[in-house]
Design a protein around this motif. Structure first.
Motif, short mmCIF file in Angstrom:
data_model
loop_
_atom_site.label_atom_id
_atom_site.label_comp_id
_atom_site.label_asym_id
_atom_site.label_seq_id
_atom_site.Cartn_x
_atom_site.Cartn_y
_atom_site.Cartn_z
N VAL A 187 0.84 -1.20 0.00
CA VAL A 187 0.00 0.00 0.00
C VAL A 187 0.88 1.25 0.00
N PHE A 188 1.98 1.22 0.76
CA PHE A 188 2.92 2.34 0.74
C PHE A 188 3.50 2.54 -0.66
N LYS A 189 3.83 1.43 -1.31
CA LYS A 189 4.40 1.51 -2.66
C LYS A 189 3.43 2.19 -3.61
N LEU A 190 2.14 1.84 -3.49
CA LEU A 190 1.12 2.46 -4.33
C LEU A 190 1.06 3.96 -4.09
N ARG A 191 1.29 4.38 -2.85
CA ARG A 191 1.19 5.79 -2.46
C ARG A 191 2.57 6.43 -2.38
N SER A 192 3.43 6.13 -3.36
CA SER A 192 4.79 6.65 -3.33
C SER A 192 5.21 7.10 -4.73
N GLU A 193 6.37 7.74 -4.80
CA GLU A 193 6.96 8.13 -6.07
C GLU A 193 7.80 6.95 -6.56
N TRP A 194 7.30 6.21 -7.55
CA TRP A 194 8.02 5.01 -7.98
C TRP A 194 8.84 5.24 -9.25
N ARG A 195 8.81 6.46 -9.80
CA ARG A 195 9.62 6.74 -10.98
C ARG A 195 11.08 6.88 -10.59
N ALA A 196 11.96 6.23 -11.35
CA ALA A 196 13.39 6.23 -11.04
C ALA A 196 14.03 7.56 -11.43
N GLY A 197 15.18 7.83 -10.82
CA GLY A 197 15.96 9.00 -11.19
C GLY A 197 15.49 10.31 -10.59
N ARG A 198 14.65 10.27 -9.55
CA ARG A 198 14.17 11.49 -8.90
C ARG A 198 14.70 11.57 -7.48
N ASP A 199 14.73 12.79 -6.93
CA ASP A 199 15.25 12.97 -5.58
C ASP A 199 14.41 12.22 -4.54
N ASN A 200 13.11 12.09 -4.81
CA ASN A 200 12.22 11.44 -3.86
C ASN A 200 11.78 10.05 -4.33
N THR A 201 12.57 9.42 -5.19
CA THR A 201 12.23 8.08 -5.66
C THR A 201 12.11 7.11 -4.48
N GLY A 202 11.00 6.39 -4.44
CA GLY A 202 10.78 5.43 -3.37
C GLY A 202 10.26 6.02 -2.08
N GLN A 203 9.91 7.31 -2.08
CA GLN A 203 9.38 7.94 -0.88
C GLN A 203 7.86 8.03 -0.95
N THR A 204 7.21 7.76 0.18
CA THR A 204 5.75 7.79 0.23
C THR A 204 5.26 9.23 0.27
N TRP A 205 3.99 9.39 -0.10
CA TRP A 205 3.38 10.70 0.01
C TRP A 205 3.15 11.03 1.48
N GLU A 206 3.14 12.30 1.80
CA GLU A 206 2.93 12.74 3.18
C GLU A 206 1.53 12.37 3.65
N SER A 207 1.44 11.73 4.80
CA SER A 207 0.15 11.32 5.34
C SER A 207 0.29 10.99 6.82
N THR A 208 -0.83 10.98 7.53
CA THR A 208 -0.81 10.59 8.94
C THR A 208 -0.89 9.07 9.05
N LEU A 209 -0.40 8.54 10.16
CA LEU A 209 -0.45 7.09 10.36
C LEU A 209 -1.89 6.60 10.45
N LEU A 210 -2.78 7.43 10.99
CA LEU A 210 -4.19 7.03 11.08
C LEU A 210 -4.79 6.85 9.70
N ASP A 211 -4.52 7.81 8.80
CA ASP A 211 -5.05 7.69 7.43
C ASP A 211 -4.45 6.48 6.72
N LEU A 212 -3.16 6.24 6.93
CA LEU A 212 -2.51 5.10 6.28
C LEU A 212 -3.06 3.78 6.81
N SER A 213 -3.34 3.72 8.11
CA SER A 213 -3.90 2.49 8.67
C SER A 213 -5.28 2.21 8.10
N LYS A 214 -6.05 3.27 7.84
CA LYS A 214 -7.37 3.10 7.23
C LYS A 214 -7.25 2.59 5.80
#
Length: 327
Positions: A160-187
Motif C-alpha cells: 500500500v505504501f508503494k502504491l502511495r509513493s513516487e516510484w519513478r526512477a531518477g528522482r530525488d524522492n524516488t521510493g518515498q511515500t506521500w505525506e500522510s498521517t499514520l491514522l489515514d494510512l492504517s485506514k
C-alpha cells in the motif's frame, strides 16, 4: 532543504536490499483490489491473498499455477481454515474463479485484475491497464513474507505504501511515500492503528523502510528496495546493457502486417519492443532508452503474441541462412 532522517531507536537498521532486481505488475486505480481495500469492500486478508495469487499467475491470462491451500497457508503464515474462508469469499465476490484439477499440487485460480466490465478497466496513456511495478525476487515484500521474514500484514502495508509513493526512477524522492498521517494510512490498509504501527516497526527492523519525518509531523517513509536507477547514456564504445536511440521512423521500417524490420531489429507493431536479428536479444523501450528485458518480463508481462512474432521472424531468418549455407 534536505529532510532529516529520523532513525528508530536512535540507531541504524541494515538495508539488506537497497535496489530492486526485478518487478511485477500490480493493478491500481478504480476497480482494482487495492482500490476496493481502501473503500472497505474487501478485507486486508482478502487483498493479500489475491495479491499472492497475482504473484503466482500469468499476467496476460490471469491464470495461476497449481496452488494448494496448505501451500498458501504456509507461505502466507495463515491457518488453512482461514485461507479456505478467504478463497471462498474472493470466489463469491468475483475476484477469483476456482478451477478444480486432479493435480495433487492443488487447484488453479483465474484472478480478476479489475472487478468491472472490460470497457471500464482504467488505462494509462498507452491504453494499457493501469498498474504499478512492485519488487519481485530478492527483497520483494511477498518473497520476504513467503520466507517467514515478515508477516503478511507487514507485506500488505509495504505494498500500500508503494502504491502511495513516487516510484519513478531518477528522482530525488524516488521510493518515498506521500505525506500522510499514520491514522489515514492504517485506514488505507483496513487495520487497527495499533496493529498498523506494529507492522511499521517490523518493516523498519527488516530494513524495508525508514521514516524521514519526526513523529510530530505527517509521515514520509523511504521504501526499500528502491526502483533501480536508470542507466546513464554511454559512449558507443562503452559496453552496456541498454542503448539510447529514438524509436524508428516509418521511413526506415518495413511493415510485414504484424511488425516492423529496419535491417537490424524486428519491432512490435507498437514499437515498444524490438528483437535483435543478430543476437536475438529482446529489448523494451522507455522513451529513447532500450533495455534488455528479464526472463520474468518475457514470460509473465510481455504480450505472448509479440514474442511469437519475434520467434517467427528469427526462424525465417535461420531458414534463409541455412539455404544460403547449403548453396
Amino acid at each position: 532543504m534536505s529532510q532529516q532522517l529520523y532513525l528508530p531507536l536512535g540507531g541504524v537498521y541494515p538495508i539488506p536490499y537497497e535496489f530492486e532486481t526485478d518487478t511485477m505488475p500490480v493493478p491500481r486505480g478504480q476497480f482494482s483490489i487495492l482500490s476496493e481495500l481502501e473503500d472497505g469492500n474487501v478485507t486486508s486478508a482478502e487483498a493479500i491473498v489475491q495479491l499472492m495469487l497475482n504473484h503466482g499467475s500469468t499476467w496476460s491470462s490471469g491464470l495461476s499455477w497449481c496452488l494448494s491451500t496448505p501451500y498458501l497457508s504456509e507461505i502466507g503464515g495463515m491457518s488453512r481454515r482461514y485461507v479456505r474462508d478467504v478463497l471462498t469469499s474472493l470466489d463469491k465476490k468475483g475476484w477469483i474463479e476456482t478451477i478444480k484439477t486432479s493435480n495433487p499440487a492443488g487447484y488453479r485460480y483465474r484472478i480478476q485484475h479489475y472487478l468491472c466490465d472490460e470497457d471500464q478497466v482504467p488505462v494509462d496513456y498507452n491504453g494499457k491497464p493501469l498498474t504499478f511495478s512492485m519488487p519481485r525476487g530478492p527483497g520483494g515484500p511477498l518473497e520476504r513474507c513467503f520466507g517467514g521474514e515478515i508477516p503478511w500484514k507487514a507485506a500488505l502495508v509495504w505494498i500500500v505504501f508503494k502504491l502511495r509513493s513516487e516510484w519513478r526512477a531518477g528522482r530525488d524522492n524516488t521510493g518515498q511515500t506521500w505525506e500522510s498521517t499514520l491514522l489515514d494510512l492504517s485506514k488505507q490498509c483496513r487495520m487497527k492503528l495499533a496493529d498498523f504501527q506494529e507492522m511499521i516497526k517490523i518493516l523498519e527492523q527488516q530494513g524495508m523502510l525508514q521514516r524521514l519525518t519526526p513523529k510530530s509531523k505527517p509521515a514520509i517513509f523511504q521504501l526499500y528496495p528502491k526502483p533501480y536507477p536508470r542507466p546513464v547514456s554511454r559512449s558507443p564504445n562503452t559496453s552496456t546493457s541498454s542503448t539510447s536511440t529514438p524509436p524508428p521512423s516509418k521511413e526506415t521500417l518495413e511493415f510485414d502486417g504484424e511488425g516492423y524490420f529496419d535491417g537490424t531489429h524486428y519491432y512490435s507493431r507498437n514499437k515498444l519492443y524490438r528483437c535483435s536479428r543478430e543476437t536475438e536479444i529482446i529489448e523494451k523501450r522507455d522513451g529513447n532508452q532500450w533495455s534488455e528485458i528479464s526472463d520474468f518480463h518475457r514470460g509473465q508481462v510481455m504480450n505472448p503474441a509479440i514474442l511469437e512474432y519475434f520467434k517467427k521472424c528469427l526462424e525465417a531468418k535461420r531458414v534463409v541462412e541455412s539455404a544460403v549455407f547449403k548453396d
